[in-house]
Scaffold this motif. Structure first.
Motif, PDB file in Angstrom:
ATOM      1  N   PRO A 211       1.151  -1.257  -0.181  1.00 58.77           N
ATOM      2  CA  PRO A 211      -0.229  -0.734  -0.431  1.00 58.77           C
ATOM      3  C   PRO A 211       1.049   1.243  -0.021  1.00 58.77           C
ATOM      4  N   ASP A 216      -3.536   0.554  -4.993  1.00 62.83           N
ATOM      5  CA  ASP A 216      -4.001  -0.689  -5.183  1.00 62.83           C
ATOM      6  C   ASP A 216      -3.160  -1.429  -4.809  1.00 62.83           C
ATOM      7  N   ASN A 219      -4.988  -3.435  -2.398  1.00 64.64           N
ATOM      8  CA  ASN A 219      -5.679  -4.159  -2.708  1.00 64.64           C
ATOM      9  C   ASN A 219      -5.067  -5.947  -3.069  1.00 64.64           C
ATOM     10  N   ASN A 220      -6.105  -6.383  -2.511  1.00 66.10           N
ATOM     11  CA  ASN A 220      -5.750  -8.256  -2.497  1.00 66.10           C
ATOM     12  C   ASN A 220      -4.418  -8.451  -2.758  1.00 66.10           C
ATOM     13  N   GLY A 224      -5.957  -5.931  -6.684  1.00 62.06           N
ATOM     14  CA  GLY A 224      -7.055  -5.348  -6.476  1.00 62.06           C
ATOM     15  C   GLY A 224      -7.041  -4.251  -8.091  1.00 62.06           C
ATOM     16  N   THR A 226      -8.527  -1.149  -9.931  1.00 64.70           N
ATOM     17  CA  THR A 226      -9.730  -1.084 -10.081  1.00 64.70           C
ATOM     18  C   THR A 226      -9.274  -0.061 -11.204  1.00 64.70           C
TER      19      THR A 226
END
Length: 260
Positions: A211, A216, A219-220, A224, A226
């Motif tokens: 992060p 992103d 995210n996962n 992840g 976006t």
């Protein structure tokens, strides 16, 4: 007695000349490249443009504050000025603490940017869509090293001109594609490093670094991604790395092809 020239002997010089031309770098590549028609200059070495077109990326590790603390310094090669990744919040390699990002977001684009590393081991990074890092790291020849699409390709280190010289990245990037909210085509990138093609249609699998690295990343585990355009980001890690002559041209790449 004069010998008659064969068709082959007539065509050979032409073939050699054509081959030589084909090995020359295409226009608008390399240090000092002028903006293509329709491109926007986003970094010219001036304080005015830095403040006008850039801001800090306020990620989870952000520790600085506006106005941008990066310095305007003398271009040590050609005179003029450049922007130096100098912000005390990022000392000791604390990436994500003082990175800067364009205020304008981009989807598909053609990018030209030049960088100068002052000392051995100098470290920074160019982030496409504030997600995908093209590494700027002197001395590293691995998948985490100079010119690599980080952790996706090997470092094309042989194209690097070294410390104390201006180096350039010329990039065409195509953003990830989605249908009904699901990723159906990975982001693609083609890149020239100092006028030499080093990456062609590289598919990027994820956002690396967690992060603190970019949008992103958390995210996962970076998978992840976006469906949002994002700004171009430059990384600050407490090293004297300088940037100049950056321009970007928005594209709309319908086909999954970034080769140029």
């Amino acid at each position: 007695m004069k010998r008659k020239r064969t068709l082959l002997s007539c065509l050979l010089p032409l073939a050699l000349a054509t081959a030589a031309l084909s090995q020359s770098p295409p226009p608008h590549l390399g240090a000092g490249a002028k903006p293509e028609e329709g491109a926007e200059v986003i970094l010219d070495g001036s304080r005015q443009m830095l403040d006008e077109k850039w801001t800090y990326w306020e990620g989870p590790r952000f520790a600085s504050a506006l106005p941008i603390k990066w310095k305007v310094v003398e271009d040590p090669v050609d005179g003029g000025s450049a922007i130096m990744t100098d912000d005390r919040a990022a000392d000791k390699g604390k990436y994500g603490a003082a990175d800067i990002v364009t205020k304008k977001p981009y989807r598909d684009f053609r990018l030209h940017i030049e960088f100068y590393i002052t000392k051995p081991g100098g470290n920074s990074g160019v982030y496409l869509q504030n997600r995908y890092e093209i590494q700027v790291l002197d001395g590293d020849k691995t998948k985490h090293g100079m010119g690599a699409v980080i952790n996706e390709t090997e470092s094309p280190y042989d194209a690097y001109l070294g410390v104390g010289k201006w180096n350039s990245y010329d990039i065409v990037f195509r953003a990830a594609r989605f249908e009904d909210g699901k990723l159906v085509e990975k982001p693609l990138v083609t890149m020239y490093f100092n006028g030499k093609k080093v990456h062609k249609n590289v598919a990027i699998s994820k956002v690396w670094g967690g992060p603190n690295s970019g949008v992103d990343g958390g995210n996962n585990n970076g998978f992840g991604i976006t469906d949002t355009p994002q700004g171009l980001k430059l990384q600050c890690e407490g090293h004297d790395v300088r940037y100049r002559n950056a321009w970007i041209k928005e594209l709309n790449l319908k086909k999954a092809d970034t080769d140029f």
